[in-house]
Enzyme design. Structure first.
Site, PDB file in Angstrom:
ATOM      1  N   ASP A  38       0.793  -1.220   0.000  1.00 10.99           N
ATOM      2  CA  ASP A  38       0.000   0.000   0.000  1.00 10.99           C
ATOM      3  C   ASP A  38       0.831   1.279   0.000  1.00 10.99           C
ATOM      4  OD1 ASP A  38       1.052  -0.060   2.592  1.00 10.99           O
ATOM      5  OD2 ASP A  38      -0.770  -0.955   3.402  1.00 10.99           O
ATOM      6  N   GLU A  73      -0.734  -8.985  -1.565  1.00  6.39           N
ATOM      7  CA  GLU A  73      -1.307  -8.505  -0.304  1.00  6.39           C
ATOM      8  C   GLU A  73      -2.531  -7.622  -0.594  1.00  6.39           C
ATOM      9  OE1 GLU A  73       1.006  -7.642   3.723  1.00  6.39           O
ATOM     10  OE2 GLU A  73       0.693  -5.787   2.605  1.00  6.39           O
ATOM     11  N   GLU A 100      -2.023   4.910   3.205  1.00  7.69           N
ATOM     12  CA  GLU A 100      -1.995   3.492   2.832  1.00  7.69           C
ATOM     13  C   GLU A 100      -3.376   2.933   2.481  1.00  7.69           C
ATOM     14  OE1 GLU A 100      -0.399   4.871   5.280  1.00  7.69           O
ATOM     15  OE2 GLU A 100       1.645   4.120   5.481  1.00  7.69           O
ATOM     16  N   HIS A 123       6.060   3.364  14.592  1.00 10.40           N
ATOM     17  CA  HIS A 123       6.507   4.243  13.516  1.00 10.40           C
ATOM     18  C   HIS A 123       5.362   4.818  12.692  1.00 10.40           C
ATOM     19  CE1 HIS A 123       5.738   0.558  11.233  1.00 10.40           C
ATOM     20  NE2 HIS A 123       5.583   1.354  10.177  1.00 10.40           N
ATOM     21  N   ARG A 144       2.544   6.808  10.968  1.00  8.40           N
ATOM     22  CA  ARG A 144       2.365   8.255  10.822  1.00  8.40           C
ATOM     23  C   ARG A 144       1.164   8.760  11.603  1.00  8.40           C
ATOM     24  NH1 ARG A 144       2.333   8.118   5.981  1.00  8.40           N
ATOM     25  NH2 ARG A 144       4.425   8.816   5.400  1.00  8.40           N
ATOM     26  N   HIS A 178      12.636   3.985  14.540  1.00 12.61           N
ATOM     27  CA  HIS A 178      12.510   4.281  13.116  1.00 12.61           C
ATOM     28  C   HIS A 178      13.398   5.473  12.776  1.00 12.61           C
ATOM     29  CE1 HIS A 178      10.541   5.286   9.276  1.00 12.61           C
ATOM     30  NE2 HIS A 178      10.088   4.030   9.289  1.00 12.61           N
TER      31      HIS A 178
END
Length: 944
Positions: free
Chosen positions: A135, A157, A171, A257, A259, A290
């Site tokens: 994604d 996926e 995503e 990590h 967003r 990260h």
């Protein structure tokens, strides 16, 4: 090869790339020289893409596929270095590196650069298939460019959804867009496949393969020779060696990590700090940070100085599996780690408000607790207690078994070798027709109020008028027409063991203002047959030549006029009376025999009637002189053209109307008795269905079949207390009746009559009281036990919520596996059309269809149902007929269409065409919550 975007003239890139690319490929991959092989371009951008595609790249480049495909791996460079490192762990490399990453770049800028550069490379390579994973922005832009160049896209996926476009962003948006046009969709789970189907993807384009990330993880999580000198492994090893209580020492791996969690990152770190402080001696927290500075700075500020929290750089994939294996609890806001941890039985605490991998949550292997401070602490403390109690893990192959890459490669091979078949149901017309049927069928369905009123009009009884009111409504008959052939009447009197009545009967019929054209007297197997014969002979003797019986009788009976002195009128009446009376020998017929046909025999004889009208009498119902006149008038009105009787009852009631009730109004009923005044053609209907018992029930069979096959109703004639000449019985009716065998009083017939009534109702014959039902009613039609129970499970709860009733019908219970004891408990009523069983035959399809039409109309009226639900994929002849009957009646049909269960494709298609609504599913197991909701919405709309 690496192409950098410096000040070089962009227009010169294609030639430069072409020269160097093929030069390098000649030394590394000889298959590229075979230009007949399909080219597959795999585009990567981030580290997770590299990890999850590495096993697939390895499989597609294996010796088996080397002679089948040309594989080209391209990187956009979103995670350039860590992507390269991840691929190296699997001994794979990038063929083309665009190196498009820039510091603090925005998504639109990245989108623009990727789009331009991927388009250039696609125009050079001209791939036959493009593969993207997941994604990312790289995946979305690459797939779009391929689509714009009419290159099919394969999505690894596919089908992951949170159903929240903002979480995760971008995503969720990216993967949803990719799946909207991807040609091959590799769904990791059944859940993901169902998501795609609901979104409109064609099922034949979706393949459940498991997740390639699990393939990658299985390859490394038990690495035989992990680098023991690695700092992270040393930290874990030292912690476990120094732990005083090895059973209570717990390693927690934390990854953060995402967003959308940035704004909550401080609280999440504070929760981790609290957990670390509360369990200082017993836990070790490993936290790979990260490289994103927005993440790294906050983590270091809050957690850097804690002894049992080890902040480390991203863990290389070649040792990541070992770290995961050594960990006891996984805390994460990541995606792939959920799959990997579950695969080796590690408990996962998911610090996200949404997830695109809910399978583990529903199956109990992942605990989604969100991002709030208190929730995180509680979840970890609960899991620490749980670990102490269970001290065991449970491996689950929820997201795959490690063979996804092999499955995908085989599917791609089938795609290129022509074994991939498109589904006709995914073609344009089929889909448009399906949508149009759903959208526009509502416009063709009248409201429930209108449909209910239509059903009431079919079943509501006629007004209960007095005789005077009846004689005021229009009729095609009046007494002046009594001699016209179209109003000619035959009277049939059935005798059995009442004696002394024959002369009374003859005189009663002769005295009628509308006398019958023929009189038939019958008796079969009578115990007083000799006495009846004597009475008949005596009666005949009165009409021999020279007898003055007629003259005397006419003067004393028919023409006795106490209220007039007009000799002319009296003389005229006497003359006509004598003339008619003298014709009696020519109009009187007598039938007799030893065969016991007492109840049905008179109707079987009536089949031979030559007049338009016939009246069949029980011998205790002797009509008064105006009865045949008023009955003829009544039957020729529009409102009361039906079977007219002396007495009768609605079968739901426990009493009769007529001589006993002395009702002054005409009453519509389910069954009439005593006498039956009707058109002679209607008698044929009585024998359309099999007779249940020759012992009794002739009145049920006649009235029920007349209603079923010709929409003919039954009425009890009114008892006018002011004019007993209109009655169909004498004043001593009860006395006469008690001397004979009146039905209901004969020993043993009551049980038979109840059985017959129940069987007629079961078969679908409507009851006149049906219109009184006010609740919404739905008819369910099925022909197997499984289909029945499936439909019950889909509609029963919703009908209860609608305060409605559910009824059931099938075509022939004896020829199905339907368990009636179980079924009866589920429905308000159960009906059996008994197709082919009445006369123990296998009817032709046309005959069966016709019978279903008749039965369906009665069941719908009897149950007051205003909609029907079926499993249209069963596609039987009888179902076809039922749906066509509903179509003709404008009754909406809800069709549950299970693709894998179609019995006859052509019939199923026609049934679907006639259905008002079709809800599609592919197997019995894929009737989803969304489809259930669609069905519920339909029922609400149909009954609101």
């Amino acid at each position: 090869m690496l192409l950098k975007n410096d000040n070089m003239n962009i227009s010169s890139w294609p030639n430069l790339f072409k020269l160097n690319y093929y030069k390098n490929k000649q030394t590394s991959d000889i298959s590229v020289n075979n230009k007949s092989l399909p080219k597959i371009l795999i585009v990567l951008g981030t580290r997770p893409e590299g990890i999850k595609c590495a096993p697939l790249i390895a499989e597609l480049k294996s010796d088996y596929y080397r002679s089948k495909f040309q594989i080209i791996v391209l990187s956009t460079g979103q995670h350039r270095e860590i992507l390269r490192q991840s691929l190296m762990a699997f001994k794979q490399t990038v063929d083309i590196d665009l190196d498009l990453m820039m510091n603090n770049q925005s998504l639109p800028d990245l989108f623009h650069r990727i789009f331009f550069q991927i388009n250039e490379q696609i125009n050079l390579i001209k791939p036959n298939l493009l593969i993207v994973q997941g994604d990312t922005t790289t995946a979305l832009v690459s797939a779009l460019v391929a689509a714009y160049n009419q290159i099919p896209v394969a999505h690894v996926e596919a089908g992951l959804r949170t159903f929240n476009l903002s979480n995760p962003f971008p995503e969720e948006l990216n993967r949803k867009i990719i799946d909207s046009f991807a040609k091959l969709m590799f769904a990791p789970t059944t859940f993901a496949k169902e998501v795609l189907i609901r979104e409109g993807a064609c099922e034949t384009d979706i393949f459940i393969t498991g997740n390639t990330g699990v393939d990658a993880f299985y390859q490394y999580y038990k690495h035989e020779n992990p680098n023991k000198k690695n700092s992270i492994l040393r930290i874990i090893d030292n912690f476990k060696k120094k732990s005083l209580n090895k059973n209570h020492s717990v390693v927690i791996l934390v990854t953060m990590h995402r967003r959308e969690n940035f704004q909550y990152l401080s609280d999440m770190c504070r929760a981790i700090k609290t957990i670390a402080n509360e369990h200082n001696e017993n836990i070790l927290i490993i936290l790979p940070v990260h490289p994103n500075p927005n993440v790294k700075n906050i983590v270091l500020k809050i957690l850097n100085n804690l002894n049992n929290v080890k902040i480390v750089d991203p863990i290389s994939y070649d040792i990541f599996g070992y770290v995961l294996l050594e960990s006891d609890i996984i805390m994460t806001d990541s995606g792939g780690i959920q799959e990997e941890a579950v695969s080796i039985g590690k408990p996962v605490i998911l610090m996200r408000m949404t997830t695109e991998r809910p399978e583990g949550i529903y199956l109990g292997t992942i605990k989604q607790i969100g991002i709030f401070y208190d929730d995180i602490i509680k979840a970890v403390n609960d899991e620490l207690i749980n670990i102490k109690i269970t001290n065991q893990t449970s491996k689950r192959n929820i997201f795959g078994d490690g063979t996804a890459s092999k499955q995908i490669a085989a599917i791609i091979e089938n795609y290129f070798t022509g074994n991939y078949k498109s589904n006709i149901k995914c073609m344009t017309k089929f889909r448009q027709d399906s949508v149009a049927q759903y959208v526009y069928s509502y416009t063709n369905i009248s409201s429930h109020t209108n449909r209910r009123n239509m059903m009431i009009n079919l079943t509501k009884v006629q007004s209960a008028l007095t005789l005077n009111e009846i004689l005021k409504i229009p009729s095609q008959y009046n007494i002046l027409k009594k001699n016209e052939d179209i109003f000619a009447l035959t009277a049939v009197i059935g005798l059995y063991r009442r004696e002394g009545l024959i002369r009374r009967w003859i005189e009663a019929l002769l005295i009628q203002t509308h006398p019958p054209k023929e009189i038939w007297i019958i008796h079969f197997a009578s115990p007083i047959a000799d006495k009846l014969d004597v009475e008949i002979k005596e009666m005949r003797s009165l009409f021999y030549n020279g007898s003055n019986y007629c003259n005397k009788w006419c003067i004393e009976n028919k023409c006795k006029m106490n209220n007039t002195n007009n000799n002319e009128i009296r003389s005229n009446c006497t003359e006509k009376c004598i003339e008619f009376c003298m014709t009696l020998p020519s109009i009187l017929f007598v039938g007799m025999g030893q065969m016991q046909l007492k109840y049905f025999g008179r109707f079987q004889l009536a089949l031979q009637c030559r007049t338009k009208y016939v009246i069949v009498f029980d011998d205790d119902c002797i009509p008064q002189k105006r009865y045949l006149e008023v009955a003829m008038y009544t039957i020729n009105t529009k409102e009361y053209r039906g079977i007219l009787g002396t007495k009768g009852t609605p079968t739901s009631e426990s009493y009769y109307y007529g001589p006993v009730s002395k009702s002054s109004q005409i009453i519509e009923v389910d069954v009439v008795g005593g006498s039956w005044f009707m058109e002679s053609e209607w008698v044929k209907l009585m024998f359309h269905d099999k007779i249940y018992s020759w012992n009794t029930g002739e009145d049920f069979h006649l009235c029920a079949n007349a209603r079923k096959y010709a929409n003919i109703r039954s009425f009890v004639m009114p008892v006018d207390k002011n004019d007993d000449t209109t009655h169909s019985f004498t004043k001593d009716y009860i006395h006469i009746s008690n001397k004979g065998d009146t039905t209901g009083r004969v020993n043993g017939t009551a049980t038979s009559r109840k059985f017959i009534r129940d069987q007629l109702w079961l078969r679908g014959d409507r009851l006149m009281s049906s219109y009184k039902s006010s609740k919404p009613s739905l008819l369910l039609f099925a022909e197997t036990q499984y289909d029945t129970m499936l439909l019950i499970s889909l509609v029963q709860q919703q009908m209860i919520q609608l305060d409605g009733l559910t009824h059931f019908a099938t075509s022939n219970m004896l020829k199905t596996d339907i368990e009636m004891i179980k079924i009866r408990k589920q429905f308000q009523s159960v009906h059996d059309f008994m197709i082919g069983r009445d006369f123990n035959i296998d009817p032709t399809p046309i005959t069966a269809a016709a019978e279903i039409h008749y039965g369906f109309d009665m069941v719908m009226q009897g149950t007051q149902s205003t909609a029907v639900i079926i499993l249209g994929s069963s596609s039987t002849i009888n179902m076809f007929a039922l749906v066509s009957a509903a179509f003709l009646r404008n009754i909406p049909v809800i069709n549950i269409y299970i693709q894998d269960n179609i019995v006859d494709f052509k019939r199923a298609e026609v049934i679907m065409t006639m259905s008002s609504f079709t809800i599609r599913t592919f197997t019995n197991q894929t009737f989803s919550n969304l489809q259930s909701q669609q069905l519920n919405n339909l029922l609400v709309r149909l009954y609101k």
